[in-house]
Design a protein around this motif. Structure first.
Motif, short mmCIF file in Angstrom:
data_model
loop_
_atom_site.label_atom_id
_atom_site.label_comp_id
_atom_site.label_asym_id
_atom_site.label_seq_id
_atom_site.Cartn_x
_atom_site.Cartn_y
_atom_site.Cartn_z
N SER A 116 0.81 -1.09 0.17
CA SER A 116 -0.09 -0.06 -0.01
C SER A 116 0.97 1.23 -0.05
O SER A 116 2.03 1.30 0.64
CB SER A 116 -0.78 0.00 1.07
N PRO A 117 0.47 2.33 -0.78
CA PRO A 117 1.42 3.45 -0.91
C PRO A 117 1.74 4.05 0.57
O PRO A 117 2.81 4.61 0.93
CB PRO A 117 0.58 4.57 -1.70
N GLU A 118 0.91 3.92 1.79
CA GLU A 118 1.03 4.49 2.91
C GLU A 118 2.52 3.82 3.65
O GLU A 118 3.03 4.38 4.49
CB GLU A 118 -0.03 4.32 3.55
N CYS A 119 2.77 2.76 3.14
CA CYS A 119 3.95 2.02 3.54
C CYS A 119 5.32 3.03 3.44
O CYS A 119 6.21 2.69 4.31
CB CYS A 119 4.38 0.65 2.88
N MET A 120 5.36 3.73 2.45
CA MET A 120 6.46 4.76 2.53
C MET A 120 6.58 5.67 3.52
O MET A 120 7.63 6.14 3.95
CB MET A 120 6.10 5.72 1.28
N PHE A 121 5.49 5.79 4.42
CA PHE A 121 5.66 6.45 5.52
C PHE A 121 5.55 5.71 6.75
O PHE A 121 5.26 6.27 7.91
CB PHE A 121 4.47 7.56 5.57
N ASP A 122 5.89 4.41 6.86
CA ASP A 122 5.55 3.55 7.83
C ASP A 122 7.03 3.29 8.40
O ASP A 122 7.58 2.57 7.85
CB ASP A 122 4.67 2.42 7.29
N ARG A 123 7.21 3.21 9.75
CA ARG A 123 8.27 3.15 10.32
C ARG A 123 8.89 1.79 10.19
O ARG A 123 9.85 1.18 9.73
CB ARG A 123 8.63 3.69 11.74
N GLU A 124 7.78 0.81 10.33
CA GLU A 124 8.05 -0.73 10.46
C GLU A 124 8.60 -1.17 9.11
O GLU A 124 9.31 -1.99 8.61
CB GLU A 124 7.24 -1.65 10.97
N TYR A 125 7.73 -0.60 8.05
CA TYR A 125 7.98 -1.07 6.72
C TYR A 125 9.72 -0.52 6.36
O TYR A 125 10.43 -1.25 5.63
CB TYR A 125 7.15 -0.51 5.65
N PHE A 126 9.88 0.62 6.64
CA PHE A 126 10.91 1.33 6.46
C PHE A 126 12.17 0.51 6.99
O PHE A 126 13.37 0.17 6.38
CB PHE A 126 11.15 2.79 7.03
N ASP A 127 11.99 0.00 8.37
CA ASP A 127 12.98 -0.70 9.02
C ASP A 127 13.09 -2.18 8.19
O ASP A 127 14.35 -2.42 8.06
CB ASP A 127 12.64 -1.07 10.22
N ARG A 128 12.31 -2.59 7.59
CA ARG A 128 12.48 -3.89 6.81
C ARG A 128 12.83 -3.65 5.24
O ARG A 128 13.71 -4.46 4.79
CB ARG A 128 11.13 -4.55 6.62
N ASN A 129 12.43 -2.60 4.85
CA ASN A 129 13.19 -2.23 3.44
C ASN A 129 13.08 -0.74 3.33
O ASN A 129 12.25 0.00 2.59
CB ASN A 129 12.07 -2.83 2.40
#
Length: 147
Positions: A116-129
């Motif tokens: 989902s596009p909101e992943c760009m602003f999600d800390r957990e997603y950022f930590d993984r990728n």
């Protein structure tokens, strides 16, 4: 533990309106951080959904600011200025908006393969990728667009 929780519980009995709740909370908490600490410590989930509404405080007009000239004087003499703008303010500089058919959210999904596009602003997603964030942020780096 439940006795301790009830001892610290914010009493909202008798509150009929949001303004009543605001009065209770503004009396008990001086800052939004104090309210957030309370919610986290005592798990008072009643307040989680309405935090943005609860922490609004009325803004008072500065009595000496009554014209555009007064505003210009403030801007020229103040050291810390915060400007809040609406969505789309950067479109005139060539930066795409978020939600249009060719906007940022579509690119994030299509080009970066985000669930989902909101992943760009999600800390957990950022930590993984973190790669999509850095690739995208590079495109918006200052100096690449002009007003």
């Amino acid at each position: 533990a439940s006795t301790d929780m009830r001892q610290h519980w914010v009493d909202l009995d008798g509150c009929q309106t949001l303004q009543d709740v605001q009065k209770v909370l503004h009396t008990r908490f001086q800052t939004s951080q104090q309210l957030l600490d309370y919610i986290q410590t005592y798990r008072d989930t009643r307040l989680l959904k309405i935090i943005p509404l609860l922490m609004e405080r009325p803004r008072h007009k500065l009595p000496h600011v009554n014209s555009l000239d007064h505003v210009c004087d403030l801007v020229s003499t103040c050291k810390n200025i915060l400007v809040l703008t609406g969505a789309g303010v950067s479109v005139s500089a060539g930066i795409p908006d978020f939600r249009s058919s060719d906007g940022i959210y579509r690119r994030l999904r299509d080009e970066f393969g985000m669930p989902s596009p909101e992943c760009m602003f999600d800390r957990e997603y950022f930590d993984r990728n973190p790669q999509p964030f850095f690739s995208f942020a590079h495109e918006l780096w200052p100096g690449r667009f002009s007003p």
